[in-house]
Design an enzyme around this catalytic site. Structure first.
Site, short mmCIF file in Angstrom:
data_model
loop_
_atom_site.label_atom_id
_atom_site.label_comp_id
_atom_site.label_asym_id
_atom_site.label_seq_id
_atom_site.Cartn_x
_atom_site.Cartn_y
_atom_site.Cartn_z
N HIS A 164 -0.47 -4.44 4.90
CA HIS A 164 -0.27 -5.48 3.90
C HIS A 164 -1.36 -5.42 2.84
CE1 HIS A 164 -2.89 -7.34 6.94
NE2 HIS A 164 -3.29 -8.18 6.01
N HIS B 167 -3.36 -7.84 -0.20
CA HIS B 167 -3.71 -9.19 -0.65
C HIS B 167 -3.86 -9.20 -2.16
CE1 HIS B 167 -5.21 -10.64 3.39
NE2 HIS B 167 -5.29 -9.32 3.57
#
Length: 172
Positions: free
Chosen positions: A107, A109
């Site tokens: 992932h 950010h």
């Protein structure tokens, strides 16, 4: 967890993708999901995850998945900037426990930054509730549409054909 190991199908992001845990969605397509971080380091903190990949980190991700993720990352970061007008943006991606990774599903950010506001530490921010996150997600999602609308109006891109989500049970 280290940089190497088996993918855990019960990680929090896998559960979000399966609909077993709630999330405050900004937008999604067939490849990625952009949603608000429930432990935001700053107002408007968004996460980008791949929907199909089982990559735990950047070292394991398939090149085509990474290409979709980075396009989504840029698209979403532009919307965050339009919606919230921060002084800057931090784009972060952690690999392995020692590298700061806390959820072992690849992932990215997107963290808006303001010169006069300190950023909370990764993994140390208090949990936000959906009622606080939803208006931010709505503002960011609206900014996605504004950019596309401008490009459509200028002729820079062509409109997509609408896809119907209606299930037909009889001939029309």
């Amino acid at each position: 967890m280290s940089l190497h190991g088996a993918y855990d199908p019960d990680n929090v992001f896998a559960k979000i993708l399966r609909g077993e845990l709630p999330s405050v969605k900004v937008w999604e397509d067939d490849h990625v999901l952009a949603f608000m971080d429930v432990f935001p380091q700053s107002e408007g903190h968004v996460l980008i995850i791949a929907k199909q990949s089982k990559a735990r980190n950047l070292l394991e991700v398939e090149p085509d998945v990474l290409a979709h993720m980075t396009a989504a990352l840029q698209r979403t970061a532009r919307a965050v900037e339009k919606a919230l007008s921060p002084d800057g943006l931090s784009i972060m991606q952690f690999n392995g426990d020692a590298g700061g990774q806390t959820v072992f599903h690849l992932h990215f950010h997107i963290i808006p930054r303001w010169a006069d506001r300190p950023m909370k530490g990764h993994g140390h921010a208090p949990m936000a509730d959906a009622a606080t996150l939803q208006p931010l997600a709505d503002r960011i999602a609206a900014a996605l549409d504004l950019g596309r609308a401008r490009r459509l109006a200028s002729g820079a891109i062509r409109p997509h054909k609408a896809r119907s989500s209606v299930i037909r049970t009889r001939p029309v």
